[in-house]
Motif scaffolding. Structure first.
Motif, PDB file in Angstrom:
ATOM      1  N   MET A   1      26.846   1.843  -3.611  1.00  0.00           N
ATOM      2  CA  MET A   1      27.201   1.269  -4.906  1.00  0.00           C
ATOM      3  C   MET A   1      26.433  -0.036  -5.085  1.00  0.00           C
ATOM      4  SD  MET A   1      31.011   0.300  -6.373  1.00  0.00           S
ATOM      5  CE  MET A   1      31.497   2.011  -6.355  1.00  0.00           C
ATOM      6  N   PRO A   2      25.868  -0.287  -6.266  1.00  0.00           N
ATOM      7  CA  PRO A   2      25.078  -1.487  -6.470  1.00  0.00           C
ATOM      8  C   PRO A   2      25.943  -2.733  -6.558  1.00  0.00           C
ATOM      9  CG  PRO A   2      25.356  -0.329  -8.539  1.00  0.00           C
ATOM     10  CD  PRO A   2      25.933   0.556  -7.477  1.00  0.00           C
ATOM     11  N   SER A   3      25.318  -3.880  -6.449  1.00  0.00           N
ATOM     12  CA  SER A   3      25.993  -5.150  -6.698  1.00  0.00           C
ATOM     13  C   SER A   3      26.042  -5.340  -8.212  1.00  0.00           C
ATOM     14  CB  SER A   3      25.228  -6.292  -6.029  1.00  0.00           C
ATOM     15  OG  SER A   3      25.822  -7.530  -6.345  1.00  0.00           O
ATOM     16  N   PHE A   4      27.246  -5.232  -8.776  1.00  0.00           N
ATOM     17  CA  PHE A   4      27.370  -5.241 -10.220  1.00  0.00           C
ATOM     18  C   PHE A   4      27.117  -6.619 -10.807  1.00  0.00           C
ATOM     19  CE2 PHE A   4      30.396  -1.832  -8.941  1.00  0.00           C
ATOM     20  CZ  PHE A   4      29.673  -0.777  -9.465  1.00  0.00           C
ATOM     21  N   ASP A   5      26.485  -6.621 -11.997  1.00  0.00           N
ATOM     22  CA  ASP A   5      26.439  -7.862 -12.765  1.00  0.00           C
ATOM     23  C   ASP A   5      27.848  -8.223 -13.232  1.00  0.00           C
ATOM     24  OD1 ASP A   5      23.499  -8.391 -12.989  1.00  0.00           O
ATOM     25  OD2 ASP A   5      23.530  -6.398 -13.888  1.00  0.00           O
ATOM     26  N   TYR A   6      28.606  -7.171 -13.633  1.00  0.00           N
ATOM     27  CA  TYR A   6      29.962  -7.376 -14.144  1.00  0.00           C
ATOM     28  C   TYR A   6      30.868  -6.272 -13.623  1.00  0.00           C
ATOM     29  CZ  TYR A   6      27.524 -10.431 -17.401  1.00  0.00           C
ATOM     30  OH  TYR A   6      26.739 -11.420 -17.933  1.00  0.00           O
ATOM     31  N   ASP A   7      32.127  -6.623 -13.388  1.00  0.00           N
ATOM     32  CA  ASP A   7      33.121  -5.592 -13.089  1.00  0.00           C
ATOM     33  C   ASP A   7      33.451  -4.815 -14.359  1.00  0.00           C
ATOM     34  OD1 ASP A   7      33.781  -6.299 -10.249  1.00  0.00           O
ATOM     35  OD2 ASP A   7      34.307  -8.203 -11.205  1.00  0.00           O
ATOM     36  N   LEU A   8      33.397  -5.524 -15.482  1.00  0.00           N
ATOM     37  CA  LEU A   8      33.800  -4.945 -16.756  1.00  0.00           C
ATOM     38  C   LEU A   8      32.924  -5.516 -17.865  1.00  0.00           C
ATOM     39  CD1 LEU A   8      36.158  -3.207 -18.033  1.00  0.00           C
ATOM     40  CD2 LEU A   8      37.304  -5.377 -18.456  1.00  0.00           C
ATOM     41  N   LEU A   9      32.362  -4.642 -18.687  1.00  0.00           N
ATOM     42  CA  LEU A   9      31.596  -5.055 -19.859  1.00  0.00           C
ATOM     43  C   LEU A   9      32.332  -4.594 -21.106  1.00  0.00           C
ATOM     44  CD1 LEU A   9      27.745  -4.452 -19.311  1.00  0.00           C
ATOM     45  CD2 LEU A   9      28.875  -6.610 -19.895  1.00  0.00           C
ATOM     46  N   ILE A  10      32.602  -5.526 -22.005  1.00  0.00           N
ATOM     47  CA  ILE A  10      33.260  -5.218 -23.265  1.00  0.00           C
ATOM     48  C   ILE A  10      32.235  -5.372 -24.380  1.00  0.00           C
ATOM     49  CG2 ILE A  10      35.089  -5.877 -24.889  1.00  0.00           C
ATOM     50  CD1 ILE A  10      36.584  -7.083 -22.445  1.00  0.00           C
ATOM     51  N   VAL A  11      32.015  -4.324 -25.134  1.00  0.00           N
ATOM     52  CA  VAL A  11      31.091  -4.376 -26.266  1.00  0.00           C
ATOM     53  C   VAL A  11      31.920  -4.615 -27.517  1.00  0.00           C
ATOM     54  CG1 VAL A  11      29.271  -3.215 -27.545  1.00  0.00           C
ATOM     55  CG2 VAL A  11      29.560  -2.759 -25.098  1.00  0.00           C
ATOM     56  N   GLY A  12      31.758  -5.792 -28.106  1.00  0.00           N
ATOM     57  CA  GLY A  12      32.532  -6.161 -29.287  1.00  0.00           C
ATOM     58  C   GLY A  12      33.366  -7.392 -29.030  1.00  0.00           C
ATOM     59  N   GLY A  13      33.052  -8.475 -29.733  1.00  0.00           N
ATOM     60  CA  GLY A  13      33.760  -9.738 -29.538  1.00  0.00           C
ATOM     61  C   GLY A  13      34.755 -10.052 -30.630  1.00  0.00           C
ATOM     62  N   GLY A  14      35.343  -9.011 -31.235  1.00  0.00           N
ATOM     63  CA  GLY A  14      36.407  -9.225 -32.208  1.00  0.00           C
ATOM     64  C   GLY A  14      37.729  -9.471 -31.506  1.00  0.00           C
ATOM     65  N   PRO A  15      38.825  -9.619 -32.282  1.00  0.00           N
ATOM     66  CA  PRO A  15      40.133  -9.910 -31.675  1.00  0.00           C
ATOM     67  C   PRO A  15      40.590  -8.890 -30.646  1.00  0.00           C
ATOM     68  CG  PRO A  15      40.208 -10.366 -34.024  1.00  0.00           C
ATOM     69  CD  PRO A  15      38.872  -9.718 -33.752  1.00  0.00           C
TER      70      PRO A  15
ATOM     71  N   SER B   1      24.616  -4.070 -15.252  1.00  0.00           N
ATOM     72  CA  SER B   1      25.361  -2.981 -14.628  1.00  0.00           C
ATOM     73  C   SER B   1      26.835  -3.346 -14.556  1.00  0.00           C
ATOM     74  CB  SER B   1      24.827  -2.679 -13.225  1.00  0.00           C
ATOM     75  OG  SER B   1      24.979  -3.808 -12.378  1.00  0.00           O
ATOM     76  N   THR B   2      27.687  -2.318 -14.597  1.00  0.00           N
ATOM     77  CA  THR B   2      29.128  -2.549 -14.606  1.00  0.00           C
ATOM     78  C   THR B   2      29.858  -1.303 -14.109  1.00  0.00           C
ATOM     79  OG1 THR B   2      31.015  -3.149 -16.000  1.00  0.00           O
ATOM     80  CG2 THR B   2      29.325  -1.780 -17.015  1.00  0.00           C
ATOM     81  N   GLN B   3      31.054  -1.514 -13.585  1.00  0.00           N
ATOM     82  CA  GLN B   3      31.878  -0.371 -13.196  1.00  0.00           C
ATOM     83  C   GLN B   3      32.401   0.380 -14.416  1.00  0.00           C
ATOM     84  OE1 GLN B   3      34.897  -0.890 -10.043  1.00  0.00           O
ATOM     85  NE2 GLN B   3      34.224  -3.014  -9.917  1.00  0.00           N
ATOM     86  N   LEU B   4      32.712  -0.383 -15.475  1.00  0.00           N
ATOM     87  CA  LEU B   4      33.369   0.203 -16.639  1.00  0.00           C
ATOM     88  C   LEU B   4      32.877  -0.474 -17.907  1.00  0.00           C
ATOM     89  CD1 LEU B   4      35.581   2.087 -17.807  1.00  0.00           C
ATOM     90  CD2 LEU B   4      37.216   0.216 -17.443  1.00  0.00           C
ATOM     91  N   LEU B   5      32.590   0.321 -18.924  1.00  0.00           N
ATOM     92  CA  LEU B   5      32.166  -0.176 -20.227  1.00  0.00           C
ATOM     93  C   LEU B   5      33.278   0.093 -21.238  1.00  0.00           C
ATOM     94  CD1 LEU B   5      29.544  -1.316 -21.718  1.00  0.00           C
ATOM     95  CD2 LEU B   5      29.203   1.042 -22.474  1.00  0.00           C
ATOM     96  N   ILE B   6      33.684  -0.945 -21.967  1.00  0.00           N
ATOM     97  CA  ILE B   6      34.724  -0.831 -22.978  1.00  0.00           C
ATOM     98  C   ILE B   6      34.071  -0.943 -24.349  1.00  0.00           C
ATOM     99  CG2 ILE B   6      36.903  -1.724 -23.871  1.00  0.00           C
ATOM    100  CD1 ILE B   6      37.095  -0.739 -21.015  1.00  0.00           C
ATOM    101  N   ALA B   7      34.231   0.077 -25.172  1.00  0.00           N
ATOM    102  CA  ALA B   7      33.719   0.038 -26.542  1.00  0.00           C
ATOM    103  C   ALA B   7      34.812  -0.494 -27.456  1.00  0.00           C
ATOM    104  CB  ALA B   7      33.275   1.425 -26.993  1.00  0.00           C
ATOM    105  N   ALA B   8      34.649  -1.746 -27.889  1.00  0.00           N
ATOM    106  CA  ALA B   8      35.569  -2.373 -28.836  1.00  0.00           C
ATOM    107  C   ALA B   8      34.760  -2.880 -30.023  1.00  0.00           C
ATOM    108  CB  ALA B   8      36.333  -3.513 -28.163  1.00  0.00           C
ATOM    109  N   ASP B   9      33.725  -2.124 -30.374  1.00  0.00           N
ATOM    110  CA  ASP B   9      32.743  -2.596 -31.356  1.00  0.00           C
ATOM    111  C   ASP B   9      32.939  -2.007 -32.748  1.00  0.00           C
ATOM    112  OD1 ASP B   9      32.008  -0.180 -30.189  1.00  0.00           O
ATOM    113  OD2 ASP B   9      29.872  -0.559 -30.297  1.00  0.00           O
TER     114      ASP B   9
END
Length: 403
Positions: free
Chosen positions: A1-15, A155-163
């Protein structure tokens, strides 16, 4: 497993996206929020109707105190059908709550959550950035973004689409959606009224669609007026005086004369639902998963319950030192949220089809239904608990519990 930049990436900076990051802030996770142009000011005067369950979520996350003074409680709801008899009156005391919900201006909410983000250095706002490519690996996600006219790979373990409703993540992954139009547009503004609203929200059904007035500070109310698409250009172009006159004709005189209107916004309405709540190491939440008609004010509240459920699932997963993007973990979230999504979508869609017509027999039936509901305490309590988001199995944050 790679060394992640982030554990979690959230796409979308709304509320919705930022609320998820803040809900997970107590966990030792590195979280990135990819946002093209966050609105970090309080100039947006549009309003959100927050159900009581959403208040609990915000309070549990920790930022309700930052917006409490800006929030107006909804203690009563008055539901009527223009041109026909029969009303339903809902009161927070009937289900032993201090309020059925609250009304908050979007600008105030956005400013509060971005201010709170500054307290958590492990949450990084990546802005102005746009996601342009997603590669699903076996044990991580690789995302390409543009940032300051340069391409970066994360890179990330999980991508959250909140966009949002036009989710770029959804488009990049070619996730199919269900879409249907209503031939309706929401005209949104704030108005000043002659008489105080007494912390009452009004939902009035007309032959063009529902008309909602939500209480704001002093003698102001937020207006969400649903009209036919063909009417929208005219209603956004006429003078304030003429607009208020036409609005008054639809609403009536329960709040006296309409005195002043702020800037008007127009939003075409449609129902959009993603066919997949989850994909390989990707989860869709908020408007990226479901875009609803504004009747009954359910959309944003449904998105916050997405946040509460996902934060609980991910917190439990992290404490067990498991992979955040594991498909079993994501399936748990999907199974939990499907019922709520289905019920709320069917509820709002049915209301529109039942009330957005001017057939006399339908009007009489609707009036009888409202009158009957008004004298049936059990039905009223069930409706209110549905509206405030407090039915069936709900996440800890909705129950007022900590993660």
């Amino acid at each position: 497993m790679p060394s992640f930049d982030y554990d979690l990436l959230i796409v979308g900076g709304g509320p919705v996206g930022v609320s998820l990051a803040l809900a997970l802030a107590a966990q030792p996770l590195r979280i990135g929020i990819i946002e093209l142009s966050p609105q970090q000011n309080n100039l947006d005067s549009r309003a959100l109707a927050l159900a009581f369950g959403s208040f609990r979520i915000m309070d549990g996350i920790g930022y309700w105190a930052d917006i409490a003074q800006e929030a107006t409680p909804i203690e009563h709801i008055h539901i009527s059908n223009r041109g026909y008899f029969g009303v339903t009156r809902l009161d927070s005391t009937q289900i032993r709550l201090p309020a059925l919900g609250y009304v908050v201006k979007i600008g105030s909410l956005t400013q509060a959550i971005y201010q709170r983000l500054k307290n958590f250095p492990q949450i990084e706002l990546i802005c102005p950035a746009k996601i342009i490519q997603i590669q699903n690996k076996s044990d991580y996600i690789q995302a390409q973004i543009t940032l300051n006219n340069e391409i970066h790979t994360l890179s990330t373990q999980l991508l959250i689409a909140a966009d949002g409703v036009h989710s770029v993540v959804r488009q990049l992954l070619q996730i199919p959606v269900y879409k249907t139009g209503y031939d309706q547009t929401a005209i949104i503004t704030n108005i000043e009224t002659e008489h105080p609203h007494q912390f009452t929200a009004f939902e009035r059904f007309t032959d063009t669609g529902p008309l909602a007035l939500l209480p704001l500070a002093k003698d102001y109310s937020n207006v969400v007026w649903t009209v036919k698409n063909s009417q929208a250009p005219y209603l956004t172009a006429i003078s304030d005086k003429e607009f208020l006159s036409r609005l008054q004709d639809q609403f009536g005189n329960r709040l006296g004369k309409f005195i002043h209107a702020d800037q008007r916004y127009a939003f075409p309405l449609q129902l959009i639902k993603t066919r997949q709540l989850i994909s390989n190491r990707v989860v869709f939440i908020g408007n990226a998963a479901h875009n609803l008609h504004p009747v009954a004010g359910q959309g944003f509240n449904l998105g916050l319950r997405d946040v509460a459920a996902l934060a609980e699932v991910l917190t439990h997963t992290h404490r067990q030192n498991k992979d955040l993007g594991n498909q079993t973990v994501l399936a748990t979230y999907k199974q939990w949220r499907q019922w709520d999504h289905r019920i709320v979508t069917q509820f709002t869609d049915t209301l529109i089809h039942l009330f957005s017509n001017n057939y006399p027999l339908w009007g009489l039936s609707r009036g009888l239904g409202l009158a009957t509901l008004d004298i049936c305490p059990l039905f009223k309590k069930t409706l209110m608990r549905q509206a405030v988001g407090l039915i069936r199995r709900q996440p800890k944050l909705v129950q007022g519990l900590s993660l």
